[in-house]
Design an enzyme around this catalytic site. Structure first.
Site, PDB file in Angstrom:
ATOM      1  N   SER A 176    -111.754  94.938  45.259  1.00  0.00           N
ATOM      2  CA  SER A 176    -111.456  95.423  46.608  1.00  0.00           C
ATOM      3  C   SER A 176    -110.042  95.996  46.581  1.00  0.00           C
ATOM      4  O   SER A 176    -109.213  95.564  45.769  1.00  0.00           O
ATOM      5  CB  SER A 176    -111.509  94.235  47.581  1.00  0.00           C
ATOM      6  OG  SER A 176    -110.790  94.541  48.762  1.00  0.00           O
ATOM      7  N   TYR A 189    -108.665  85.499  49.151  1.00  0.00           N
ATOM      8  CA  TYR A 189    -109.545  86.594  48.722  1.00  0.00           C
ATOM      9  C   TYR A 189    -108.741  87.614  47.902  1.00  0.00           C
ATOM     10  O   TYR A 189    -109.165  88.043  46.827  1.00  0.00           O
ATOM     11  CB  TYR A 189    -110.158  87.249  49.959  1.00  0.00           C
ATOM     12  CG  TYR A 189    -111.129  88.372  49.672  1.00  0.00           C
ATOM     13  CD1 TYR A 189    -112.357  88.119  49.069  1.00  0.00           C
ATOM     14  CD2 TYR A 189    -110.818  89.694  50.015  1.00  0.00           C
ATOM     15  CE1 TYR A 189    -113.255  89.153  48.821  1.00  0.00           C
ATOM     16  CE2 TYR A 189    -111.712  90.726  49.769  1.00  0.00           C
ATOM     17  CZ  TYR A 189    -112.922  90.448  49.170  1.00  0.00           C
ATOM     18  OH  TYR A 189    -113.804  91.482  48.928  1.00  0.00           O
TER      19      TYR A 189
HETATM   20  N1  LIG Z   1    -118.611  94.524  52.140  1.00  0.00           N
HETATM   21  C1  LIG Z   1    -117.396  95.025  52.028  1.00  0.00           C
HETATM   22  O1  LIG Z   1    -116.881  95.623  52.966  1.00  0.00           O
HETATM   23  C2  LIG Z   1    -116.670  94.906  50.693  1.00  0.00           C
HETATM   24  C3  LIG Z   1    -115.450  95.592  50.542  1.00  0.00           C
HETATM   25  C4  LIG Z   1    -114.775  95.513  49.310  1.00  0.00           C
HETATM   26  C5  LIG Z   1    -115.318  94.718  48.291  1.00  0.00           C
HETATM   27  N2  LIG Z   1    -116.496  94.047  48.489  1.00  0.00           N
HETATM   28  C6  LIG Z   1    -117.020  93.236  47.374  1.00  0.00           C
HETATM   29  O2  LIG Z   1    -118.366  93.626  47.128  1.00  0.00           O
HETATM   30  C7  LIG Z   1    -119.091  92.516  46.580  1.00  0.00           C
HETATM   31  C8  LIG Z   1    -120.393  92.353  47.327  1.00  0.00           C
HETATM   32  O3  LIG Z   1    -120.108  92.058  48.680  1.00  0.00           O
HETATM   33  P1  LIG Z   1    -121.180  92.238  49.854  1.00  0.00           P
HETATM   34  O4  LIG Z   1    -120.510  92.991  50.917  1.00  0.00           O
HETATM   35  O5  LIG Z   1    -122.475  92.685  49.322  1.00  0.00           O
HETATM   36  O6  LIG Z   1    -121.278  90.695  50.324  1.00  0.00           O
HETATM   37  P2  LIG Z   1    -122.486  89.880  50.957  1.00  0.00           P
HETATM   38  O7  LIG Z   1    -123.368  90.760  51.737  1.00  0.00           O
HETATM   39  O8  LIG Z   1    -121.862  88.698  51.602  1.00  0.00           O
HETATM   40  O9  LIG Z   1    -123.310  89.398  49.656  1.00  0.00           O
HETATM   41  C9  LIG Z   1    -122.697  88.535  48.736  1.00  0.00           C
HETATM   42  C10 LIG Z   1    -123.652  88.233  47.611  1.00  0.00           C
HETATM   43  O10 LIG Z   1    -123.004  87.283  46.735  1.00  0.00           O
HETATM   44  C11 LIG Z   1    -123.868  86.169  46.563  1.00  0.00           C
HETATM   45  N3  LIG Z   1    -123.135  84.936  46.369  1.00  0.00           N
HETATM   46  C12 LIG Z   1    -122.072  84.475  47.082  1.00  0.00           C
HETATM   47  N4  LIG Z   1    -121.704  83.284  46.628  1.00  0.00           N
HETATM   48  C13 LIG Z   1    -122.558  82.963  45.617  1.00  0.00           C
HETATM   49  C14 LIG Z   1    -122.693  81.859  44.762  1.00  0.00           C
HETATM   50  N5  LIG Z   1    -121.865  80.784  44.836  1.00  0.00           N
HETATM   51  N6  LIG Z   1    -123.679  81.854  43.847  1.00  0.00           N
HETATM   52  C15 LIG Z   1    -124.525  82.887  43.766  1.00  0.00           C
HETATM   53  N7  LIG Z   1    -124.441  83.993  44.535  1.00  0.00           N
HETATM   54  C16 LIG Z   1    -123.472  84.015  45.457  1.00  0.00           C
HETATM   55  C17 LIG Z   1    -124.704  86.128  47.833  1.00  0.00           C
HETATM   56  O11 LIG Z   1    -125.882  85.426  47.546  1.00  0.00           O
HETATM   57  P3  LIG Z   1    -126.477  84.263  48.492  1.00  0.00           P
HETATM   58  O12 LIG Z   1    -127.714  84.863  49.044  1.00  0.00           O
HETATM   59  O13 LIG Z   1    -126.736  83.185  47.518  1.00  0.00           O
HETATM   60  O14 LIG Z   1    -125.444  83.912  49.518  1.00  0.00           O
HETATM   61  C18 LIG Z   1    -124.950  87.596  48.081  1.00  0.00           C
HETATM   62  O15 LIG Z   1    -126.018  88.065  47.280  1.00  0.00           O
HETATM   63  C19 LIG Z   1    -118.144  91.304  46.670  1.00  0.00           C
HETATM   64  O16 LIG Z   1    -117.555  91.058  45.408  1.00  0.00           O
HETATM   65  C20 LIG Z   1    -117.100  91.759  47.668  1.00  0.00           C
HETATM   66  O17 LIG Z   1    -115.869  91.096  47.460  1.00  0.00           O
HETATM   67  C21 LIG Z   1    -117.182  94.128  49.661  1.00  0.00           C
END
Ligand SMILES: NC(=O)c1ccc[n+]([C@@H]2O[C@H](COP(=O)([O-])OP(=O)(O)OC[C@H]3O[C@@H](n4cnc5c(N)ncnc54)[C@H](OP(=O)(O)O)[C@@H]3O)[C@@H](O)[C@H]2O)c1
Length: 278
Positions: A176, A189
């Protein structure tokens, strides 16, 4: 479908290859000719929803055989329903990444089944509520560090032997812009992503003699659960782009022709780059 349960891989993989419609067959042949990840074996963490699910579906379209990690089997199965529209079922691995001692079991199971891993996507991540640094609870601090940083190190360490067996190992970790932009009240974070970037870029230097490409992708703000958490609600996050809009950056870093290495790719800024310190 294959489940990873109690340290064992239980296989029930079935591949359906017949179609009664010849036009579908022809389309499938044309599609397979232009697939950029054809026959590649790709592991994606956090694939049950959000960005990881979008990347999984795109990789399936591009011909990859998928290994999908998330905690919820039902959510992984929903992603797999889409994956199967393009190719073989994914190997589903319901796995809490904070269970750090299970990575070696997983690698052993994958070695027996596939013998190699072409693409590793360390995408899973967690955010916590905005809190001043000294008010963060130890539990919240450890949860974020474990999921966003430690699990990725354990994953990398366990999967490296399988990546070495691939013709061209491709490693992608999701970061990020907060990693390089101190942001009040988002301390754990930001620290976890900054440390992840340093881990990945250090590793990239160490493996530059291999046919590996090791990169980070900053997806930018996205309309996902995390995006809504960040923005303070789903309504506000509705302005953000869908995760499907940034999957091209992942394909670029995953395909054999990838020439980036040790970089941070900014997926929403027409693909290029937060300058690398290296
Ligand atoms: N969304 C944004 O605006 C944004 C911006 C910058 C960077 N990012 C990065 O993009 C990546 C994906 O984010 P996202 O927006 O897709 O988030 P999200 O919708 O919250 O999804 C997170 C994913 O990670 C999994 N996860 C979390 N904790 C886990 C654990 N302990 N064991 C196994 N799986 C786990 C969740 O699975 P479960 O179903 O098991 O919970 C889910 O599949 C992250 O690394 C985030 O930091 C996101």
């Amino acid at each position: 479908m294959v489940l990873f349960e109690g340290g064992d891989i239980v296989s029930a993989l079935s591949i359906s290859s017949e179609s009664p419609f010849s036009f579908l067959f022809t389309s499938a042949i044309i599609l397979s000719m232009i697939q950029r990840l054809k026959n590649k074996i790709a592991l994606i963490t956090g694939a049950s929803r959000g960005l990881g699910a979008a990347v999984a579906k795109r990789f399936a379209q591009e011909g990859a055989q998928l290994i999908l990690i998330g905690r919820e089997t039902a959510a992984l199965e929903e992603v797999d329903d889409v994956v199967q529209q393009y190719g073989p079922p994914a190997l589903l691995v319901p796995f809490d990444l904070s269970d750090l001692l299970r990575f070696n079991d997983l690698a052993k199971s994958l070695a027996e089944r596939f013998g190699r891993l072409d693409i590793l996507v360390g995408n899973a991540g967690v955010l916590d509520e905005a809190t001043p640094m000294t008010h963060v609870t130890p539990t919240a601090w450890h949860k974020i560090m474990t999921t966003n940083l430690h699990a990725n190190w354990h994953l990398l360490r366990a999967m490296e032997p399988l990546l070495i067996e691939a013709k061209a190992g491709r490693l992608i970790f999701v970061t990020s812009d907060i990693a390089t932009t101190p942001t009040a009240y988002r301390g754990p974070y930001a620290v976890s992503k900054a440390a992840l970037e340093m881990m990945v870029k250090t590793y990239a230097l160490e493996v530059k003699h291999r046919n590996f490409r090791v990169n980070l992708i900053d997806p930018g703000g996205l309309r996902t659960n995390m995006g809504a958490e960040w923005m303070g609600g789903e309504e506000r996050a509705a302005e953000l782009p869908l995760p499907e809009s940034v999957t091209e950056a992942f394909v670029r870093c995953a395909e054999e022709g990838c020439h980036y290495h040790g970089e941070t790719l900014s997926a929403q800024k027409d693909k290029f780059f937060r300058p690398s310190a290296a």
